[in-house]
Design an enzyme around this catalytic site. Sequence first.
Site, PDB file in Angstrom:
ATOM      1  N   CYS A 257      31.468   9.029  16.531  1.00  0.00           N
ATOM      2  CA  CYS A 257      30.873   8.264  17.636  1.00  0.00           C
ATOM      3  C   CYS A 257      30.786   9.111  18.913  1.00  0.00           C
ATOM      4  CB  CYS A 257      31.644   6.960  17.851  1.00  0.00           C
ATOM      5  SG  CYS A 257      30.672   5.700  18.716  1.00  0.00           S
ATOM      6  N   HIS A 343      31.073   4.470  12.314  1.00  0.00           N
ATOM      7  CA  HIS A 343      32.534   4.392  12.164  1.00  0.00           C
ATOM      8  C   HIS A 343      32.953   4.295  10.699  1.00  0.00           C
ATOM      9  CE1 HIS A 343      33.999   4.007  16.352  1.00  0.00           C
ATOM     10  NE2 HIS A 343      32.734   3.665  16.565  1.00  0.00           N
ATOM     11  N   GLU A 345      35.825   4.612   9.459  1.00  0.00           N
ATOM     12  CA  GLU A 345      37.127   3.935   9.273  1.00  0.00           C
ATOM     13  C   GLU A 345      36.954   2.448   9.024  1.00  0.00           C
ATOM     14  OE1 GLU A 345      36.205   2.987  13.432  1.00  0.00           O
ATOM     15  OE2 GLU A 345      35.979   4.786  12.193  1.00  0.00           O
TER      16      GLU A 345
END
Length: 366
Positions: A257, A343, A345
């Site tokens: 990001c 993202h 994750e």
Amino acid sequence: MSNFTKLPAVLLLADGTVYYGKAAGKIGTTTGEICFNTGMTGYQEIFTDPSYYGQIMVTTNAHIGNYGVSEEDTESNTIQIAGLVCKNYSVPYSRKLANESIQDYFQEDNLVGISDVDTRSLVRHIRHKGAMNAIISSEILDIDVLKEKLKEVPSMDGLELSSKVSTNTAYYFGDENAKYRVAVLDLGVKKNILRNFHARNIYAKVFPAKTSFTEMEAWTPDGYFISNGPGDPAAMPYAIDTVKEIIAADKPLFGICLGHQLLALANGVRTKKMFNGHRGINHPVKNIINNSCEITSQNHGFGVVAEDIENADNIEITHVNLNDKSIEGIRVKGKKAFSVQYHPESSPGPHDSRYLFDNFVDMLTV
């Protein structure tokens, strides 16, 4: 919170648009840039994501608070959003794992919000007019007074915010006997990124945002991670210089990001403020390298300038957004450095992109 009483509240946008609703959370006044997230779950992870610092969040899902709040669902140690706008604010909740109601949670963290708003209308307005500053108040209902207060709010364009959410002192995450050591430059890192490192036999040392490359290198890490975070990447020359030094030293580097934007800036690629950003958990992205598609979790109001990357000899585009063709991933030719705008994750969101952590581990083994 059975005795919770809904008091009147007002939302004023910088273009003069007004929405009336009911107070949610703490009674008070708050300001920030308004944005929206289209995710249907994961509201607590969104509220605690440091990348949202300074922003008023509009949730498009109709119900917020219905599954309560759990200590295990946070991405940082506090609520990061500046305010909340939602349709149905559910104080009673039903989940055995929850610790408390959203109202108790907001009051403890001094979060001001507004509910009973036509969020469908509001999101359509933002999509048409673009991101702008806004003010929520449940203590001041005079529009003229709110307009004056709103004029004092700075634009997100040119605002450096990562140093406000970064850790003040370095700390460790994971098992010190792990196979790999990774230095994390904390610009607003999410806990689940660190959990993904730990799950891959990585011991992380998380450094404050303005830590120099020399200081991080003294820990002798196997690689570097540049985290997500809030604000304008172009207003962060300290981080851009650090990324340049990591690349020059030919160290393995992974950025997510804001880290993606900084990797671009470190290679002469400009960034820009987006019209209304990407925020949600269902954004389709094409992996150009292996010709596959992944559904991704996204949260960013800035992006890299596609024309600059296409004209850069040392940058290769690896991922592209299938909705608007914006650049979602890059790697530096001849270096062990890559990044993605989204993202992997996935907290909240799908797990399609977690292979990127494995790709980083592969770099550490070379």
